[in-house]
Scaffold this active site. Structure first.
Site, PDB file in Angstrom:
ATOM      1  N   GLU A 199      32.984  56.848  45.164  1.00 31.65           N
ATOM      2  CA  GLU A 199      32.805  58.657  44.788  1.00 31.65           C
ATOM      3  C   GLU A 199      34.090  59.161  43.940  1.00 31.65           C
ATOM      4  OE1 GLU A 199      31.536  61.030  48.554  1.00 31.65           O
ATOM      5  OE2 GLU A 199      29.208  60.042  47.951  1.00 31.65           O
ATOM      6  N   CYS A 200      34.081  59.706  42.730  1.00 29.86           N
ATOM      7  CA  CYS A 200      34.911  58.782  42.227  1.00 29.86           C
ATOM      8  C   CYS A 200      35.385  60.383  41.131  1.00 29.86           C
ATOM      9  CB  CYS A 200      35.205  58.037  40.857  1.00 29.86           C
ATOM     10  SG  CYS A 200      35.096  56.075  41.736  1.00 29.86           S
ATOM     11  N   THR A 201      36.465  60.892  40.237  1.00 24.79           N
ATOM     12  CA  THR A 201      36.543  61.547  39.635  1.00 24.79           C
ATOM     13  C   THR A 201      37.683  60.770  38.230  1.00 24.79           C
ATOM     14  OG1 THR A 201      37.171  62.569  41.357  1.00 24.79           O
ATOM     15  CG2 THR A 201      38.537  63.505  38.663  1.00 24.79           C
TER      16      THR A 201
ATOM     17  N   SER B 243      40.159  57.427  40.249  1.00 26.18           N
ATOM     18  CA  SER B 243      40.207  57.334  41.377  1.00 26.18           C
ATOM     19  C   SER B 243      39.096  56.460  41.791  1.00 26.18           C
ATOM     20  CB  SER B 243      40.373  58.750  41.932  1.00 26.18           C
ATOM     21  OG  SER B 243      39.293  59.680  42.158  1.00 26.18           O
TER      22      SER B 243
ATOM     23  N   GLU C   5      31.301  55.460  37.940  1.00 20.72           N
ATOM     24  CA  GLU C   5      31.475  56.478  38.447  1.00 20.72           C
ATOM     25  C   GLU C   5      30.202  56.405  39.271  1.00 20.72           C
ATOM     26  OE1 GLU C   5      32.989  60.646  39.598  1.00 20.72           O
ATOM     27  OE2 GLU C   5      33.942  59.263  38.401  1.00 20.72           O
TER      28      GLU C   5
END
EC number: 3.4.13.19
Length: 474
Positions: free
Chosen positions: A5-7, A26, A100
């Site tokens: 679970e990224c940005t 990330s 993502e």
């Protein structure tokens, strides 16, 4: 099965401070620590036969027949659930970050459902390995992933980005076998949290938009478009949920207001624009700050003193304990192609680490970044995890130490990079690569030693703050 679970942050070449393209993400995991490493995959190490670990999907050999390029990657070191290459830059200076995890809705899932892993299909485990070594441009990435998704399907909802020195493309998978992609304007940036992000879409503009060939017909045939005019892919294929309002939208809102204080809005806004312009040129430091952020100077900061206990838990921050690996893939336009590719990399929670700019025209990586599955303080991943977990116990005390450490480390790495750029100007081939490998090692040693120094400072500061103490005034 691991899901990240990224940005994601994308910055076009006319939006960046030095004219480079930058794609960043990330890589955030779950409650279990997932050690990440940094490696170079040389052509002889690229698989000639491939079967996914999670879905058991076998890739036809014809899809791996092209001669692969050398590329960097940031894989899971255990390999238990597959490679999970995450991000890298290949020998042609094409970059890729994947994936993502994004959202979907029941309308498209009723038409083209994502696969169950028992049925096969591809996922985050596979995409970098099956794509990056075969790319010669950013748009090649769109074409290859589109082909793979249409042929093999996917069991996840995926967002991913590709870049070269001129272009950035962002692709999202739709259902089990469809996809959309948009070119990011040169003067724009993107913040993409864990939801379907692409909004307005022009099927007639093939220079800037791409899609599975039958997608428009599928939208019309199954009445998937809720809008009276135009095509907004987030409305058609995405979500607008309470979870988005707490988990996804606030991250984008906070960084939009950092890049442009006039952006305004509220954290829960569901229709924040995909393509945005900042009020200044964006730097590496800006992206790292964004990827480390936790709603500073708002009531929602878990470390702050403005909010109530409830407010501090309202929204998910970007900087979080579950940051395991973060990268900025930079393709520079002001240096020779042989040194243009730079993989800025950091391991562990971003609020307590520092990035360093690895040259990617190399054949190996520093030993400290070749992470071991088990705790080992000779490896920067584990050293950063330890530092972050100590720092989290009293951010008011340790936060300033971390800020000073990060500024010092970034400055030293910038200096090494500037010196190396000049030193290798007239070199080529193995002589050049050896110099770049040495520069990477020097930066690795610098950041490692600075992190050890930071940990020592934190121990000194924290000595008198332990709960288990009893002062004798005699």
């Amino acid at each position: 099965m691991k899901q990240t679970e990224c940005t994601t942050i994308l910055v076009g070449k006319k939006a960046s401070i030095d004219g480079s393209t930058m794609i960043a993400r990330s890589e955030d995991g779950g409650r279990v620590i997932i050690p990440e490493g940094f490696k170079v995959v040389n052509p002889e190490d690229q698989p000639k036969h491939y079967t996914s670990v999670i879905s058991k999907q076998k890739i036809d050999d014809e899809d791996l027949a092209e001669t692969p390029l050398r590329y960097t990657s940031a894989p899971d070191v255990s390999g238990k659930n597959g490679i999970w290459g995450a991000a890298g830059i290949n020998a042609d200076n094409v970059a890729m970050t994947a994936t993502e995890t994004i959202t979907t809705n029941s309308r498209i899932q009723g038409v083209d459902p994502i696969l169950d892993p028992s049925e096969g299909g591809l996922g985050e485990e596979d995409f970098v390995t099956l794509t990056l070594p075969y790319l010669h441009s950013a748009f090649d990435g769109v074409k290859r992933v589109g082909y793979l998704v249409e042929k093999y399907g996917t069991y996840e909802m995926n967002g991913m980005a590709f870049s070269d020195k001129d272009n950035i493309w962002y692709l999202e998978t739709i259902g089990g076998h469809h996809w959309i992609a948009r070119r990011i304007p040169d003067d724009a940036y993107v913040i993409a949290p864990n939801r379907l992000n692409i909004d307005t879409f022009d099927f007639d503009d093939s220079e800037n938009f791409a899609t599975a060939s039958d997608l428009k017909d599928l939208i019309d045939e199954y009445h998937l478009n809720p809008d009276r005019e135009g095509y907004n892919m987030r409305h058609i294929f995405g979500s607008s949920t309470i979870k988005d309002a707490h988990y996804n939208n606030p991250r984008a809102w906070y960084i939009h207001n950092y890049f442009d204080p006039d952006f305004g809005g509220t954290p829960a806004d569901q229709d924040q624009p995909f393509i945005c312009r900042a009020n200044r040129l964006i730097s590496i430091e800006d992206i790292k700050w964004a990827e480390s952020s936790h709603y500073q100077d708002t009531p929602y900061d878990a470390y702050g003193d403005q909010g109530t206990p409830e407010q501090k838990k309202t929204f998910r921050p970007i900087g979080i304990n579950r940051n395991f690996e973060t990268h900025i893939l930079q393709i520079r336009n002001d240096v020779p192609a042989e040194i243009a590719g730079v993989q800025w990399l950091a391991f562990g929670p971003n609020t307590f680490n520092s990035m360093l700019p690895f040259y990617t025209n190399v054949t190996t990586t520093p030993e400290a970044w070749q992470t071991t599955p088990k705790f080992n303080l000779n490896k920067i991943f584990w050293l950063n995890k330890l530092t972050a977990q100590l720092g989290d116990t009293n951010y008011r005390v340790y936060g300033e130490l971390e800020d000073a450490f990060e500024q010092k480390s970034l400055a030293q790495c910038h200096k090494i990079q500037h010196e190396t750029d000049k030193e290798v100007k007239n070199l080529s081939g193995k002589e050049l690569q050896d110099k770049l490998i040495a520069a990477n090692q020097k930066m690795s040693d610098t950041v490692y030693n600075n992190t050890v120094e930071l940990l020592g400072q934190m121990v000194d500061e924290g000595h008198g703050l332990m709960t288990l103490k009893y002062d004798l005034l005699d």
